[in-house]
Motif scaffolding. Structure first.
Motif, PDB file in Angstrom:
ATOM      1  N   ALA A   1       1.047  -1.050   0.002  1.00  0.00           N
ATOM      2  CA  ALA A   1       0.076   0.021  -0.152  1.00  0.00           C
ATOM      3  C   ALA A   1       0.799   1.232  -0.146  1.00  0.00           C
ATOM      4  O   ALA A   1       0.591   2.246  -0.630  1.00  0.00           O
ATOM      5  CB  ALA A   1      -0.937  -0.146   1.218  1.00  0.00           C
ATOM      6  N   PHE A   2       1.879   1.323   0.807  1.00  0.00           N
ATOM      7  CA  PHE A   2       2.560   2.265   0.837  1.00  0.00           C
ATOM      8  C   PHE A   2       3.349   2.475  -0.416  1.00  0.00           C
ATOM      9  O   PHE A   2       3.846   3.538  -1.094  1.00  0.00           O
ATOM     10  CB  PHE A   2       3.859   2.188   2.087  1.00  0.00           C
ATOM     11  N   GLY A   3       3.924   1.269  -1.000  1.00  0.00           N
ATOM     12  CA  GLY A   3       4.648   1.410  -2.243  1.00  0.00           C
ATOM     13  C   GLY A   3       3.809   1.715  -3.073  1.00  0.00           C
ATOM     14  O   GLY A   3       4.292   2.507  -4.185  1.00  0.00           O
ATOM     15  N   ASP A   4       2.729   1.611  -3.292  1.00  0.00           N
ATOM     16  CA  ASP A   4       1.688   2.092  -4.374  1.00  0.00           C
ATOM     17  C   ASP A   4       1.670   3.892  -4.260  1.00  0.00           C
ATOM     18  O   ASP A   4       1.414   4.437  -5.232  1.00  0.00           O
ATOM     19  CB  ASP A   4       0.074   1.537  -4.295  1.00  0.00           C
ATOM     20  N   GLN A   5       1.644   4.109  -3.062  1.00  0.00           N
ATOM     21  CA  GLN A   5       1.749   5.851  -2.665  1.00  0.00           C
ATOM     22  C   GLN A   5       2.921   6.270  -3.113  1.00  0.00           C
ATOM     23  O   GLN A   5       2.707   7.380  -3.951  1.00  0.00           O
ATOM     24  CB  GLN A   5       1.437   5.978  -1.206  1.00  0.00           C
TER      25      GLN A   5
END
Length: 361
Positions: free
Chosen positions: A244-248
């Motif tokens: 999720a943070f990687g997508d951000q």
């Protein structure tokens, strides 16, 4: 049925309701023509003008994706009050003249709404606008003989050349408007699905398929530069902070990249954490400046995981096409990839040029 298949264009529902109201108004106006009476006349003219109020509402809904409820109710109130006030006063002639004038204005306003949406570049829009204008002029023509020949206390439906012409125009044009409304819906469906097929769902930039199509169709020419960006240690960030943070992080970089480029430039996500940019009418020196600007802006992004700041960086490789030696995108992409590899070897968070391995830290 078209709306059920593709529910974005709810203006089709509003337009369908308007067509039904026009149909009912026409029936009552026909009764007035066959059996002169003020009540069917008022119901007929009110229904016809209310139908055009809804036509305008559908046009506004098409342009803005919202139903103008207050404006529609206000216009409907004006129509009902004015038509029945004149009917109760026995001023049927003035009532018919006013109904034609209101219909004309509403049709012109509908045409303007569709014309204002021309930036969508839908083929059917210009024809739809023209048809609304044509029907509006047919109502304008009806006002002339009515104003000259018809007394205010009219005891029968008008029957003159303008009325006959208007009837022919309305039968043809309103049918065509319905068909074009469906055509516009289909054009939007095709366009939106094409965009979806060419867009990376996470970042909103072009996907690899669209970039490959662009590369194959574009003729080689000089003064073009390709830049490849690759997020540094992205796999480590993904493993430590989660997808999720990687997508951000990916969305953040795509946003910085798009905001730093011109409208004519092309940006695409060509791999997991890899992005390609094509700069037209640009020198290698200028492309290095642009790539460094993107690199520095991305490094300053305030990204945080569980309240702790996370600094993310990007490396880039640049490869240009000299004016006297045009190269295709695939060749420049390969050169930019080689330069990117050198940037990674030299410590990351930098830009390298394929020709001379220029390092800008």
């Amino acid at each position: 049925m078209s709306w059920i298949a593709y529910r974005r264009d709810a203006f089709l529902l509003t337009w369908s309701i308007s067509a039904f109201v026009l149909f009912l108004g026409s029936i009552f106006y026909g009764l007035y023509a066959a059996m002169p009476d003020r009540v069917p006349a008022a119901i007929g003219t009110t229904g016809i003008v209310l139908g055009f109020v809804l036509c305008w509402s559908a046009a506004r809904q098409f342009r803005s994706d919202t139903v103008p409820v207050r404006q529609t109710l206000a216009l409907a109130t004006v129509v009902v009050v004015s038509q029945w006030w004149l009917q109760l006063g026995g001023l049927v002639g003035l009532m018919v003249i006013l109904s034609n004038a209101l219909a004309m204005l509403l049709l012109f306003a509908s045409a303007w709404e569709y014309w204002s949406a021309r930036s969508e570049r839908l083929y059917s829009l210009k024809w739809l606008t023209a048809l609304y204008i044509l029907v509006g002029f047919s109502f304008a023509l009806c006002i002339i003989p009515l104003a000259i020949e018809t007394p205010l206390y009219m005891d029968r439906a008008p029957n003159n050349w303008a009325e006959m012409l208007q009837m022919i125009i309305c039968i043809i044009c309103i049918t065509a408007i319905g068909g074009l409304s469906l055509a516009i819906n289909q054009e939007r469906v095709v366009r939106d699905r094409t965009v979806e097929a060419r867009t990376d769902g996470l970042t909103g930039v072009l996907n690899r398929r669209a970039f490959d199509d662009f590369s194959q169709k574009r003729e080689p020419k000089g003064d073009t530069v390709v830049v490849i960006f690759d997020l540094d240690f992205f796999k480590v960030v993904n493993d430590r902070c989660g997808h999720a943070f990687g997508d951000q992080v990916l969305r953040s970089f795509a946003s910085v990249c798009s905001a730093s480029l011109r409208n004519q430039d092309v940006v695409a996500r060509i791999g997991g954490e890899e992005f390609a940019v094509v700069l037209e009418d640009c020198t290698v020196e200028r492309a290095i400046v642009v790539a460094n600007r993107i690199r520095l802006r991305f490094a300053k992004q305030k990204l945080a995981y569980e309240g702790q700041p996370v600094r993310c960086t990007v490396s880039a490789g640049v490869c240009g096409s000299p004016p006297d030696e045009p190269r295709n995108i695939e060749v420049m992409l390969s050169g930019a990839d080689t330069a990117l590899y050198r940037a990674k070897q030299n410590g990351r968070n930098r830009v390298c040029h394929f020709e001379m391995s220029l390092v800008a830290a």
